[in-house]
Design a protein around this motif. Structure first.
Motif, PDB file in Angstrom:
ATOM      1  N   LYS A   1      14.650   1.708  20.077  1.00  0.00           N
ATOM      2  CA  LYS A   1      13.313   1.249  19.732  1.00  0.00           C
ATOM      3  C   LYS A   1      12.367   2.409  19.505  1.00  0.00           C
ATOM      4  N   ASN A   2      12.489   3.359  20.420  1.00  0.00           N
ATOM      5  CA  ASN A   2      11.573   4.481  20.367  1.00  0.00           C
ATOM      6  C   ASN A   2      11.865   5.393  19.182  1.00  0.00           C
ATOM      7  N   LYS A   3      13.145   5.389  18.794  1.00  0.00           N
ATOM      8  CA  LYS A   3      13.564   6.271  17.717  1.00  0.00           C
ATOM      9  C   LYS A   3      12.807   5.972  16.419  1.00  0.00           C
ATOM     10  N   THR A   4      12.559   4.690  16.223  1.00  0.00           N
ATOM     11  CA  THR A   4      11.834   4.342  15.010  1.00  0.00           C
ATOM     12  C   THR A   4      10.340   4.314  15.293  1.00  0.00           C
ATOM     13  N   SER A   5       9.841   5.429  15.788  1.00  0.00           N
ATOM     14  CA  SER A   5       8.415   5.471  16.069  1.00  0.00           C
ATOM     15  C   SER A   5       7.667   5.852  14.803  1.00  0.00           C
ATOM     16  N   VAL A   6       7.898   5.025  13.795  1.00  0.00           N
ATOM     17  CA  VAL A   6       7.197   5.272  12.543  1.00  0.00           C
ATOM     18  C   VAL A   6       6.091   4.247  12.381  1.00  0.00           C
ATOM     19  N   GLU A   7       5.030   4.701  11.774  1.00  0.00           N
ATOM     20  CA  GLU A   7       3.916   3.809  11.570  1.00  0.00           C
ATOM     21  C   GLU A   7       3.900   3.466  10.103  1.00  0.00           C
ATOM     22  N   GLU A   8       3.667   2.224   9.808  1.00  0.00           N
ATOM     23  CA  GLU A   8       3.589   1.849   8.406  1.00  0.00           C
ATOM     24  C   GLU A   8       2.152   1.938   7.943  1.00  0.00           C
ATOM     25  N   PHE A   9       2.019   2.374   6.731  1.00  0.00           N
ATOM     26  CA  PHE A   9       0.682   2.541   6.204  1.00  0.00           C
ATOM     27  C   PHE A   9       0.702   2.111   4.750  1.00  0.00           C
ATOM     28  N   TRP A  10      -0.145   1.149   4.428  1.00  0.00           N
ATOM     29  CA  TRP A  10      -0.184   0.679   3.040  1.00  0.00           C
ATOM     30  C   TRP A  10      -1.241   1.459   2.280  1.00  0.00           C
ATOM     31  N   ALA A  11      -0.764   2.356   1.420  1.00  0.00           N
ATOM     32  CA  ALA A  11      -1.702   3.138   0.620  1.00  0.00           C
ATOM     33  C   ALA A  11      -2.305   2.267  -0.468  1.00  0.00           C
ATOM     34  N   LEU A  12      -1.509   1.282  -0.917  1.00  0.00           N
ATOM     35  CA  LEU A  12      -1.998   0.333  -1.916  1.00  0.00           C
ATOM     36  C   LEU A  12      -1.490  -1.042  -1.536  1.00  0.00           C
ATOM     37  N   LYS A  13      -2.306  -2.052  -1.748  1.00  0.00           N
ATOM     38  CA  LYS A  13      -1.884  -3.399  -1.387  1.00  0.00           C
ATOM     39  C   LYS A  13      -2.310  -4.360  -2.493  1.00  0.00           C
ATOM     40  N   ASP A  14      -1.308  -4.972  -3.106  1.00  0.00           N
ATOM     41  CA  ASP A  14      -1.529  -6.034  -4.102  1.00  0.00           C
ATOM     42  C   ASP A  14      -2.573  -5.713  -5.163  1.00  0.00           C
ATOM     43  N   ILE A  15      -2.355  -4.630  -5.839  1.00  0.00           N
ATOM     44  CA  ILE A  15      -3.271  -4.287  -6.925  1.00  0.00           C
ATOM     45  C   ILE A  15      -2.841  -5.030  -8.192  1.00  0.00           C
ATOM     46  N   CYS A  16      -3.762  -5.769  -8.791  1.00  0.00           N
ATOM     47  CA  CYS A  16      -3.497  -6.454 -10.050  1.00  0.00           C
ATOM     48  C   CYS A  16      -4.559  -6.032 -11.052  1.00  0.00           C
ATOM     49  N   LEU A  17      -4.124  -5.686 -12.230  1.00  0.00           N
ATOM     50  CA  LEU A  17      -5.098  -5.256 -13.230  1.00  0.00           C
ATOM     51  C   LEU A  17      -4.461  -5.319 -14.610  1.00  0.00           C
ATOM     52  N   ASP A  18      -5.195  -5.847 -15.571  1.00  0.00           N
ATOM     53  CA  ASP A  18      -4.749  -5.798 -16.961  1.00  0.00           C
ATOM     54  C   ASP A  18      -5.687  -4.888 -17.733  1.00  0.00           C
ATOM     55  N   VAL A  19      -5.103  -3.964 -18.447  1.00  0.00           N
ATOM     56  CA  VAL A  19      -5.921  -3.067 -19.255  1.00  0.00           C
ATOM     57  C   VAL A  19      -5.535  -3.276 -20.704  1.00  0.00           C
ATOM     58  N   TYR A  20      -6.532  -3.444 -21.567  1.00  0.00           N
ATOM     59  CA  TYR A  20      -6.253  -3.696 -22.982  1.00  0.00           C
ATOM     60  C   TYR A  20      -6.418  -2.428 -23.791  1.00  0.00           C
ATOM     61  N   GLU A  21      -5.818  -2.448 -24.961  1.00  0.00           N
ATOM     62  CA  GLU A  21      -5.820  -1.270 -25.797  1.00  0.00           C
ATOM     63  C   GLU A  21      -7.242  -0.800 -26.106  1.00  0.00           C
ATOM     64  N   GLY A  22      -7.471   0.497 -25.987  1.00  0.00           N
ATOM     65  CA  GLY A  22      -8.769   1.066 -26.313  1.00  0.00           C
ATOM     66  C   GLY A  22      -9.769   1.028 -25.176  1.00  0.00           C
ATOM     67  N   GLU A  23      -9.391   0.383 -24.086  1.00  0.00           N
ATOM     68  CA  GLU A  23     -10.306   0.335 -22.947  1.00  0.00           C
ATOM     69  C   GLU A  23     -10.236   1.630 -22.153  1.00  0.00           C
ATOM     70  N   SER A  24     -11.335   1.989 -21.564  1.00  0.00           N
ATOM     71  CA  SER A  24     -11.296   3.113 -20.632  1.00  0.00           C
ATOM     72  C   SER A  24     -11.807   2.619 -19.289  1.00  0.00           C
ATOM     73  N   ILE A  25     -10.969   2.749 -18.297  1.00  0.00           N
ATOM     74  CA  ILE A  25     -11.273   2.194 -16.981  1.00  0.00           C
ATOM     75  C   ILE A  25     -11.472   3.322 -15.983  1.00  0.00           C
ATOM     76  N   GLY A  26     -12.559   3.310 -15.305  1.00  0.00           N
ATOM     77  CA  GLY A  26     -12.800   4.275 -14.241  1.00  0.00           C
ATOM     78  C   GLY A  26     -12.231   3.747 -12.934  1.00  0.00           C
ATOM     79  N   ILE A  27     -11.703   4.639 -12.131  1.00  0.00           N
ATOM     80  CA  ILE A  27     -11.193   4.228 -10.819  1.00  0.00           C
ATOM     81  C   ILE A  27     -11.994   4.990  -9.775  1.00  0.00           C
ATOM     82  N   ILE A  28     -12.775   4.251  -8.991  1.00  0.00           N
ATOM     83  CA  ILE A  28     -13.581   4.943  -7.994  1.00  0.00           C
ATOM     84  C   ILE A  28     -13.282   4.426  -6.596  1.00  0.00           C
ATOM     85  N   GLY A  29     -13.599   5.220  -5.641  1.00  0.00           N
ATOM     86  CA  GLY A  29     -13.311   4.897  -4.253  1.00  0.00           C
ATOM     87  C   GLY A  29     -13.372   6.174  -3.447  1.00  0.00           C
ATOM     88  N   LYS A  30     -13.399   5.983  -2.145  1.00  0.00           N
ATOM     89  CA  LYS A  30     -13.506   7.154  -1.273  1.00  0.00           C
ATOM     90  C   LYS A  30     -12.206   7.946  -1.284  1.00  0.00           C
TER      91      LYS A  30
END
Lengths: 407, 278
Positions: A41-70
């Motif tokens: 049990k102790n051997k698997t002392s790993v912590e799970e961390f979700w860097a991304l969770k359920d990202i959904c996005l549609d980008v159409y041709e010619g669009e420019s999308i900014g991505i902001i966040g901390k």
């Protein structure tokens, strides 16, 4: 119309193992095993961390999308998945076009190789064909402005020259989809402006699809029509850039900032910012700017001192002031609570985004330091009582009370 | 709207050896190899001569100190030629495998920032070492011409190419396998030179291998494809006959292919998460 990029439920999980080293040595594994061979049990002392969770996005041709966040919100992870550097843990992305990713300018630059050789290598790993680089070589060199040194080893270049050369290669990438990370945060202001201009040209006149990560709000505003806000790995907001940015500014301060923040720290309890005597988080040059710091201390404070530090969007301090700098502003009586008010009848900044650090203390030392307590935006508009907006390229802020006359 | 090539990124991809993709990226293989060669000898005074100097000096030392020890065997050619041909072939093998592993680590920054088939890194390292081999081989031809001109008549290009391929395949197999391991455990960076040194002693580099036990000798031959590579190389250059039967040679080729497939398989498995781990 079919989206050029379809992002469906993308998640990315990292396992943080509690080993101190970033990589393992066999010795460590063996020692771990010897120490606790049956403690599975102790051997698997790993912590799970979700860097991304359920990202959904549609980008159409010619669009420019900014991505902001901390920092650490998952922006770069998303770009890394899009550019296939790292696989997602679940989810699917459909790309309908050639992707060129620019997570860094000058990837693979080698100090021993000449500028020319580096252009070819860098271009090649960014996905350009040799014939394509040959065809555009003169343009690239021209854009970089280092033609005199093109056959000199890169190690003799100044860092600014290396950067210009690196960006020049990137600027001539021909792909339907361009994925760009914070690559403009380096270099001098003039060069940044040139790069931004090129980016704008690429997105607006050439109609290419761009995903752009930046902490530079004005850059995002200039390049992207729409933006997404990522918070703790989740896509929390998607709208036009202006609304997303203000949403971001809002979430930057914990309580949905609109000029008033409850802090409840040891001494500083609450802050209020006012623009022309109204609570606000948006200011303009020449306005009447006030910060009220509500404080309460167990001990009596002799000569309380309040320091206010303004930092720009690159986190660089631009203006620091405290009441010790101003004659007749010293508080000479002993107090334990009250409102410490700083008022600037003529607000000096023109435009941009700023954050504030507060230093609260007595005449000898700081008792409480609060970093990034508040953030605000400055809109560029006519200066109250001013005649003309000065060139914002040359000026960060305007010094008040300067007498001009001809004698 | 014209049909566009779709590319799908998902969590689990079916395993493939990625050969098709490598063909798409062949220009990058070329440019990585070119860079490797360029960088190697920049800012060295005698540059490419180092390639020749190293085996030359080693050959000199071995010839002076060890020739008595090993000359009891009959080599059919002057001992120094036997040693030099062995050393340059060995260098092709050892430097290929070593640079393949080191380049994975030194390219960590590129790996984290750009996607390309990671197989290109070990592959180009092996290809870059080939140039060194060709240069030192030219020097061998010069030696033969001076020493015994008629020996040149036994040179066989086809065997030569076959031998180079065997050596490169084995070094690639080893390089890939250790590259995959070194991504997770840095220990293998130090284990590889040691392992290569061990192989040196069981390869016919500076002496031919004669074990009293025939079964052991045969097993060694299957285990270490360098024996096959070296034997074919000397067949190609000097016309020295290969002592193995066709069946034994085919088995050795089979083992070599298994090594290579295992190397590629392990590497491809690691490749998925290489940017997160390295």
């Amino acid at each position: 119309m079919q989206a050029i990029i379809e992002i469906k439920n993308i998640s990315k999980r990292f396992r943080i193992s509690h080993h101190k080293q970033p990589y393992l040595s066999i010795r460590d594994s063996v020692i771990d095993f010897i120490h606790q061979p049956f403690d599975l049990k102790n051997k698997t002392s790993v912590e799970e961390f979700w860097a991304l969770k359920d990202i959904c996005l549609d980008v159409y041709e010619g669009e420019s999308i900014g991505i902001i966040g901390k920092n650490g919100a998952g922006k770069s992870t998303l770009l890394k998945i899009l550019s296939r550097i790292t696989p997602p843990s679940s989810g699917k992305i459909v790309l309908r076009g050639r992707v060129a990713s620019l997570l860094e300018v000058g990837t693979g630059f080698h100090p021993e190789l000449t500028g020319r050789e580096n252009v070819f290598f860098n271009g090649a790993i960014l996905g350009m064909k040799r014939s394509e680089i040959k065809r555009k070589f003169d343009e690239i060199i021209d854009f970089s402005g280092v033609e005199k040194f093109i056959d000199t080893p890169l190690k003799h270049y100044s860092s600014g020259m290396q950067l210009r050369l690196a960006f020049a290669v990137a600027a001539f990438l021909e792909a339907e989809i361009l994925v760009v990370d914070e690559v403009l945060a380096v270099g001098d202001a003039e060069f940044q402006k040139k790069c931004l201009g090129k980016m704008e040209e690429v997105t607006k006149s050439e109609g290419r699809t761009v995903l752009f990560v930046s902490h530079n709000m004005s850059a995002v505003k200039q390049i992207c029509e729409k933006s997404i806000l990522i918070e703790k790995g989740r896509l929390s907001f998607f709208s036009d850039t202006v609304s997303t940015l203000s949403k971001y500014m809002e979430s930057n301060t914990k309580n949905g900032f609109s000029g008033s923040i409850n802090l409840n720290k040891n001494i500083i309890k609450k802050i209020e910012m006012k623009c022309d005597e109204m609570l606000s988080d948006t200011f303009y040059a020449g306005c009447d700017f006030t910060i009220d710091v509500y404080f309460e201390s167990k001990d009596k404070l002799e000569f309380p001192v309040l320091g206010v530090l303004f930092k720009d969007e690159y986190n660089q301090p631009v203006l620091a002031m405290n009441n010790k700098h101003y004659r007749n502003n010293l508080v000479t009586k002993e107090v334990s609570s009250g409102i410490f008010r700083m008022n600037m009848p003529f607000f000096p900044f023109f435009s941009g985004n700023y954050t504030i650090d507060l230093y609260f203390g007595n005449q000898y030392r700081d008792i409480e330091i609060l970093k990034d307590v508040a953030a605000f935006m400055v809109e560029q508009k006519g200066i109250k009582g001013g005649i003309e907006i000065p060139d914002s390229k040359l000026n960060k802020f305007l010094v008040q009370k300067v007498n001009w006359s001809i004698v | 709207m014209q049909e566009k090539k779709e590319y799908i990124i998902s969590a689990r991809n079916k395993f493939s050896f990625g050969i098709k993709e490598l063909i798409d990226y062949q220009e990058l293989i070329y440019i990585f190899t070119w860079r490797e060669i360029k960088v190697k000898y920049k800012q060295t005074a005698i540059g490419i001569f180092w390639v020749v100097l190293q085996p030359l000096l080693l050959m000199g030392i071995i010839n002076v100190f060890l020739s008595r020890l090993f000359q009891s065997h009959h080599y059919e050619v002057p001992y120094y030629l036997y040693v030099y041909s062995g050393l340059i072939t060995w260098t092709l093998f050892s430097s290929s495998a070593n640079t393949a592993v080191n380049n994975i680590l030194t390219s960590a920054n590129i790996i984290k920032k750009i996607y390309f088939p990671r197989l290109i890194i070990p592959l180009s390292s092996v290809l870059a070492s080939l140039l060194d081999f060709v240069i030192s081989f030219v020097v061998l031809i010069v030696f033969i011409t001076i020493d015994d001109f008629y020996l040149l008549s036994s040179f066989n290009v086809l065997y030569w190419i076959l031998s180079v391929m065997v050596v490169m395949m084995f070094s690639l197999a080893l390089g890939l396998y250790f590259s995959a391991l070194v991504v997770k455990y840095r220990d293998f960076r130090y284990a590889l030179p040691f392992f290569i040194q061990l192989l040196f002693f069981i390869s016919p580099v500076i002496y031919s291998i004669h074990l009293p036990n025939a079964t052991l000798q045969e097993f060694l031959f299957y285990f270490n494809p360098m024996i096959l590579g070296m034997d074919i190389m000397r067949k190609a250059i000097f016309g020295i006959n290969i002592q193995w039967s066709t069946m034994q040679i085919l088995i050795s080729f089979f083992v070599l292919s298994v090594y290579l497939l295992m190397g590629i398989y392990t590497f491809r498995k690691t490749e998925e998460y290489i940017a997160d781990k390295i």
